[in-house]
Enzyme design. Sequence first.
Site, PDB file in Angstrom:
ATOM      1  CD  GLN A 113      -2.642  -1.237   2.594  1.00 61.26           C
ATOM      2  OE1 GLN A 113      -2.561  -0.346   3.432  1.00 61.26           O
ATOM      3  NE2 GLN A 113      -3.378  -2.316   2.783  1.00 61.26           N
ATOM      4  CG  HIS A 177      -2.999  -0.596   7.737  1.00 60.78           C
ATOM      5  ND1 HIS A 177      -3.680  -1.115   8.817  1.00 60.78           N
ATOM      6  CD2 HIS A 177      -3.545  -1.177   6.633  1.00 60.78           C
ATOM      7  CE1 HIS A 177      -4.596  -1.978   8.378  1.00 60.78           C
ATOM      8  NE2 HIS A 177      -4.523  -2.020   7.062  1.00 60.78           N
ATOM      9  CD  GLU A 280     -13.959   3.011  14.406  1.00 64.09           C
ATOM     10  OE1 GLU A 280     -13.976   2.038  15.182  1.00 64.09           O
ATOM     11  OE2 GLU A 280     -13.332   4.072  14.649  1.00 64.09           O
ATOM     12  CE1 TYR A 290     -12.606   9.991  17.745  1.00 67.71           C
ATOM     13  CE2 TYR A 290     -10.366  10.671  18.240  1.00 67.71           C
ATOM     14  CZ  TYR A 290     -11.696  10.986  18.017  1.00 67.71           C
ATOM     15  OH  TYR A 290     -12.113  12.290  18.089  1.00 67.71           O
ATOM     16  CE1 TYR A 301      -9.870  -7.626   6.493  1.00 72.45           C
ATOM     17  CE2 TYR A 301      -8.046  -7.563   8.057  1.00 72.45           C
ATOM     18  CZ  TYR A 301      -8.912  -6.915   7.199  1.00 72.45           C
ATOM     19  OH  TYR A 301      -8.829  -5.555   7.038  1.00 72.45           O
TER      20      TYR A 301
END
Length: 414
Positions: A113, A177, A280, A290, A301
Site C-alpha cells: 500500500q 496502513h 468508522e 479512538y 479476517y
Amino acid sequence: MTVRTLVASTLFATMLAISAGCQGTQEGSAAQPSSGDDSVIHSVHHDFRIETFAEGFQHPWGMAFLPDGDVLVTGRGRMGGESAGPGALRIVRDGELLPDPVSGLPEIRVGGQGGLLDVVLHPDFETNRLVYLSYSKANADDSEGTTAVIRGRFENDALHDVEEVFEAQAWTSGRGHYGSRIVFDGNGYMFVTIGDRQVNPSGTLEEQRNHPSQDLTNHFGTVVRLYDDGRIPEDNPFVDHEEALPEIWSYGHRNPQGLAIHPETGELWSNEHGPQGGDELNLVRPGVNYGWPVIGYGVNYGEGEPLHHTVREEGLERPVHHWLPSIAPGDMIIYRGDKFPEWRGSIFNAGLSGQFGELSRVTTEDGRFISQERMLPGQYRIRAMEEGRDGYIYLATDNRDGELTPIVRLVPVQ
C-alpha cells in the site's frame, strides 16, 4: 459465551445477511439509474450523470486542483515484472494526462500500500506555489518504512526547493496502513493521518491496550497537527506530556485514509478502515483516544473470529457512524459547492471494497449521525475524491490489478 464472542458472532451474522441481499442495519437507500434515461442517476436530492474527466491512471491516490485549471494527480506506484515503476506526480491539462511526470520527488518506497500518496495545495498557493505530498519513506537500507510529508514550490511543471516537513515515528518492515491524508484547517494548521502500519492487534485485552496505536510515544494510528513548515503548535494536547510525542492530536486509530474540515463548523472529520467490518466515521477532537484495537465493530479476517473485547469502554471514543459490511473507505470530502446545493455539508466517503464499495453520503448535526445515502454501489473502487473548483465532485477510480482507470465526475442533471 463471552462478550467478545457474542459481539463478533452478531456482527458476522449481520454481514452475511447483508451480503445475501437482506436488509441490514445501514440507513438510507442506494441511488439508482432513473427509468427514463439509463445514464441519469437519481438520488434523494439531485439527479446526476457520471462523466469521464481524464483517463490513463494507475493506482491514483490523491488529486489537487490548481487555480489555472490543471490538476495534480499522485500515482501510488507499482511493483513487479515489466510494469514495475515508482510513484509519480502527474498533470492533467485540458482533460488530458500529460506524458511526463513532475520532476523533483525524493526516493519513494513503493510496494504493497506504499508509494506516493496524498497531494494538497498550501492555502496560499497562488502566492507561494507550495505543494505538499505524503509518501512512504524508506530507511537507509530499505528494511523499514514510514509515512513522511514533503513540500516544494511548483513552477514550470516541476517541483523546486523540496524539503521534508514531517517524518512519522512509525517505522516497520511492513508495507501497509500508512494513513497519509493531509488537510489544512484555515487557521494555519496542517493535519496528517498515520495508520497503525498493520501491527497485529490479536491477543489478550492487556496486549491490545499495549498496541502501538494506544502508545503515545510513537505515531502509529494517529492524527498529527503541525504548522505548515512542520513546527509543533504549543497548544497541541500532548505538548506538556513528557512521555508523549507533541505532534499527536488524536490517537487509537487503525488506518485513517479520509480527512476533511467541515466548511461551516470547522470540525475535523476522518474515516478509517476497520478490519472485516467496522469501518468508522469519526469526529476528530484533540487528545481523544479512538479505541483501536480495544473497541470496535469488526472481526478478524476470514471466518469472523472475535477481535475486539467490546464495542465500548470508558475513556475510548466510539465512532459517529460505522459500516457493516466494510465499504473499505478511501478519501472523503465535505461538499460546499453550488452545483448540488442540497448536498452542502454532506460528508462523502469513497468506497474501495470490490463487493460492497460505494459512494456514501452521510449527513450529521451537532457531531451526530443523521442519515446515509448509498450511491454508486459496486460501480467503482474509489480511491481519491475532490470537489473541483467548478463545484463538480471528482472521483479517482482504482483497479486492484493495476489496470488503467479514469477520473470521473458527478455532473447535475437539470
